[in-house]
Design a protein around this motif. Structure first.
Motif, PDB file in Angstrom:
ATOM      1  N   PRO A  42      13.701   7.263  -6.257  1.00 54.70           N
ATOM      2  CA  PRO A  42      13.485   8.656  -6.645  1.00 54.70           C
ATOM      3  C   PRO A  42      14.785   9.226  -7.193  1.00 54.70           C
ATOM      4  CG  PRO A  42      13.842   8.552  -4.290  1.00 54.70           C
ATOM      5  CD  PRO A  42      13.857   7.126  -4.807  1.00 54.70           C
ATOM      6  N   LYS A  43      14.689  10.199  -8.050  1.00 54.46           N
ATOM      7  CA  LYS A  43      15.896  10.863  -8.550  1.00 54.46           C
ATOM      8  C   LYS A  43      16.517  11.747  -7.470  1.00 54.46           C
ATOM      9  CE  LYS A  43      14.780  10.625 -13.439  1.00 54.46           C
ATOM     10  NZ  LYS A  43      14.583  11.366 -14.694  1.00 54.46           N
ATOM     11  N   LYS A  44      15.716  12.162  -6.522  1.00 56.63           N
ATOM     12  CA  LYS A  44      16.215  12.954  -5.387  1.00 56.63           C
ATOM     13  C   LYS A  44      16.822  11.998  -4.367  1.00 56.63           C
ATOM     14  CE  LYS A  44      14.691  15.939  -1.615  1.00 56.63           C
ATOM     15  NZ  LYS A  44      13.532  16.571  -0.955  1.00 56.63           N
ATOM     16  N   HIS A  45      17.980  12.353  -3.841  1.00 54.90           N
ATOM     17  CA  HIS A  45      18.624  11.521  -2.823  1.00 54.90           C
ATOM     18  C   HIS A  45      17.936  11.728  -1.472  1.00 54.90           C
ATOM     19  CE1 HIS A  45      21.848   9.213  -0.974  1.00 54.90           C
ATOM     20  NE2 HIS A  45      21.728  10.052   0.036  1.00 54.90           N
ATOM     21  N   ILE A  46      17.341  10.654  -0.965  1.00 52.45           N
ATOM     22  CA  ILE A  46      16.772  10.610   0.383  1.00 52.45           C
ATOM     23  C   ILE A  46      17.336   9.324   0.986  1.00 52.45           C
ATOM     24  CG2 ILE A  46      14.659  10.523   1.771  1.00 52.45           C
ATOM     25  CD1 ILE A  46      13.169  11.526  -0.803  1.00 52.45           C
ATOM     26  N   PRO A  47      18.134   9.394   2.038  1.00 50.63           N
ATOM     27  CA  PRO A  47      18.815   8.197   2.541  1.00 50.63           C
ATOM     28  C   PRO A  47      17.896   7.055   2.988  1.00 50.63           C
ATOM     29  CG  PRO A  47      19.861  10.164   3.397  1.00 50.63           C
ATOM     30  CD  PRO A  47      18.602  10.609   2.721  1.00 50.63           C
ATOM     31  N   THR A  48      16.893   7.346   3.808  1.00 53.82           N
ATOM     32  CA  THR A  48      15.990   6.305   4.309  1.00 53.82           C
ATOM     33  C   THR A  48      14.568   6.858   4.367  1.00 53.82           C
ATOM     34  OG1 THR A  48      16.010   6.835   6.683  1.00 53.82           O
ATOM     35  CG2 THR A  48      17.839   5.488   5.851  1.00 53.82           C
ATOM     36  N   MET A  49      13.610   5.974   4.577  1.00 51.40           N
ATOM     37  CA  MET A  49      12.220   6.399   4.727  1.00 51.40           C
ATOM     38  C   MET A  49      12.084   7.372   5.899  1.00 51.40           C
ATOM     39  SD  MET A  49       9.213   6.105   3.375  1.00 51.40           S
ATOM     40  CE  MET A  49       9.130   4.601   2.434  1.00 51.40           C
ATOM     41  N   ASN A  50      12.880   7.192   6.929  1.00 51.41           N
ATOM     42  CA  ASN A  50      12.827   8.089   8.092  1.00 51.41           C
ATOM     43  C   ASN A  50      13.311   9.495   7.769  1.00 51.41           C
ATOM     44  OD1 ASN A  50      11.762   6.153   9.799  1.00 51.41           O
ATOM     45  ND2 ASN A  50      13.760   5.501  10.548  1.00 51.41           N
ATOM     46  N   ASP A  51      14.035   9.654   6.673  1.00 43.54           N
ATOM     47  CA  ASP A  51      14.537  10.967   6.272  1.00 43.54           C
ATOM     48  C   ASP A  51      13.556  11.721   5.374  1.00 43.54           C
ATOM     49  OD1 ASP A  51      17.190  10.858   7.547  1.00 43.54           O
ATOM     50  OD2 ASP A  51      17.530   9.218   6.131  1.00 43.54           O
ATOM     51  N   ASN A  85      10.342  -1.972   1.150  1.00 42.03           N
ATOM     52  CA  ASN A  85      11.291  -0.909   1.475  1.00 42.03           C
ATOM     53  C   ASN A  85      12.002  -1.317   2.748  1.00 42.03           C
ATOM     54  OD1 ASN A  85      11.499   1.732   3.475  1.00 42.03           O
ATOM     55  ND2 ASN A  85      12.378   2.032   1.449  1.00 42.03           N
ATOM     56  N   ASN A  86      13.321  -1.395   2.689  1.00 47.59           N
ATOM     57  CA  ASN A  86      14.120  -1.653   3.880  1.00 47.59           C
ATOM     58  C   ASN A  86      14.589  -0.312   4.424  1.00 47.59           C
ATOM     59  OD1 ASN A  86      14.028  -4.525   3.576  1.00 47.59           O
ATOM     60  ND2 ASN A  86      15.544  -4.333   1.959  1.00 47.59           N
ATOM     61  N   CYS A  87      14.420  -0.099   5.723  1.00 44.25           N
ATOM     62  CA  CYS A  87      14.780   1.183   6.327  1.00 44.25           C
ATOM     63  C   CYS A  87      15.770   0.955   7.460  1.00 44.25           C
ATOM     64  CB  CYS A  87      13.518   1.887   6.845  1.00 44.25           C
ATOM     65  SG  CYS A  87      13.852   3.508   7.563  1.00 44.25           S
ATOM     66  N   GLY A  88      17.028   1.258   7.200  1.00 40.69           N
ATOM     67  CA  GLY A  88      18.067   1.150   8.212  1.00 40.69           C
ATOM     68  C   GLY A  88      18.827  -0.168   8.154  1.00 40.69           C
ATOM     69  N   LYS A  89      19.941  -0.191   8.875  1.00 41.96           N
ATOM     70  CA  LYS A  89      20.848  -1.344   8.846  1.00 41.96           C
ATOM     71  C   LYS A  89      20.182  -2.635   9.295  1.00 41.96           C
ATOM     72  CE  LYS A  89      25.101   1.228   9.475  1.00 41.96           C
ATOM     73  NZ  LYS A  89      26.267   1.451  10.334  1.00 41.96           N
ATOM     74  N   SER A  91      17.246  -3.642   9.029  1.00 41.68           N
ATOM     75  CA  SER A  91      16.271  -4.158   8.064  1.00 41.68           C
ATOM     76  C   SER A  91      16.963  -4.795   6.869  1.00 41.68           C
ATOM     77  CB  SER A  91      15.370  -3.031   7.561  1.00 41.68           C
ATOM     78  OG  SER A  91      16.089  -2.207   6.664  1.00 41.68           O
ATOM     79  N   GLY A  92      18.255  -4.568   6.752  1.00 39.73           N
ATOM     80  CA  GLY A  92      19.001  -5.082   5.614  1.00 39.73           C
ATOM     81  C   GLY A  92      19.254  -4.045   4.536  1.00 39.73           C
ATOM     82  N   GLN A  93      18.942  -2.770   4.812  1.00 40.13           N
ATOM     83  CA  GLN A  93      19.201  -1.732   3.809  1.00 40.13           C
ATOM     84  C   GLN A  93      20.693  -1.650   3.556  1.00 40.13           C
ATOM     85  OE1 GLN A  93      17.704   2.217   4.713  1.00 40.13           O
ATOM     86  NE2 GLN A  93      18.218   2.973   2.682  1.00 40.13           N
ATOM     87  N   GLU A  94      21.080  -1.788   2.300  1.00 37.57           N
ATOM     88  CA  GLU A  94      22.489  -1.739   1.923  1.00 37.57           C
ATOM     89  C   GLU A  94      22.858  -0.455   1.210  1.00 37.57           C
ATOM     90  OE1 GLU A  94      23.267  -5.287  -0.323  1.00 37.57           O
ATOM     91  OE2 GLU A  94      22.979  -6.584   1.411  1.00 37.57           O
TER      92      GLU A  94
END
Length: 113
Positions: A42-51, A85-89, A91-94
């Motif tokens: 997304p063009k909007k910054h959202i850090p993770t799916m939980n956010d 979608n990787n969510c959080g450390k 899960s491998g989200q970099e």
């Protein structure tokens, strides 16, 4: 902002785009894990799916619509593709800017047996 994906959205960092609308950008991953490997953000910054909250879920729907279009454009809509979608450390989200990996172009096999 130090987010690499936000810099891509701003145009400060180039990307090989395959899709863009007013809410979403899709571009080729620079370290592909399959013959087709595209990131959808997304063009909007959202850090993770939980956010994600409130109207962000409409934006996530736009990301899914973009995935369908990208898959069609890159010729993997009929053979199949994986949307991850990787969510959080753990899960491998970099990159902490919500994104999907769209992978295809070869048999990927099951994730679990």
């Amino acid at each position: 902002m130090s987010c690499i994906f936000c810099k891509i959205v701003e145009g400060a960092i180039p990307a090989k785009k395959v899709y863009e609308n007013e809410h979403v950008i899709a571009f080729h991953d620079i370290q592909p894990q399959a013959p087709v490997h595209v990131l959808i953000i997304p063009k909007k910054h959202i850090p993770t799916m939980n956010d994600a909250a409130g109207e962000d879920f409409v934006l996530i729907g736009e990301m899914h619509r973009a995935a369908q279009e990208v898959a069609r454009e890159l010729g993997v809509d009929q053979t199949g593709y994986r949307l991850i979608n990787n969510c959080g450390k753990h899960s491998g989200q970099e990159v902490f800017h919500i994104h999907y990996h769209l992978l295809g172009g070869e048999f990927l096999g099951p994730l679990v047996s």
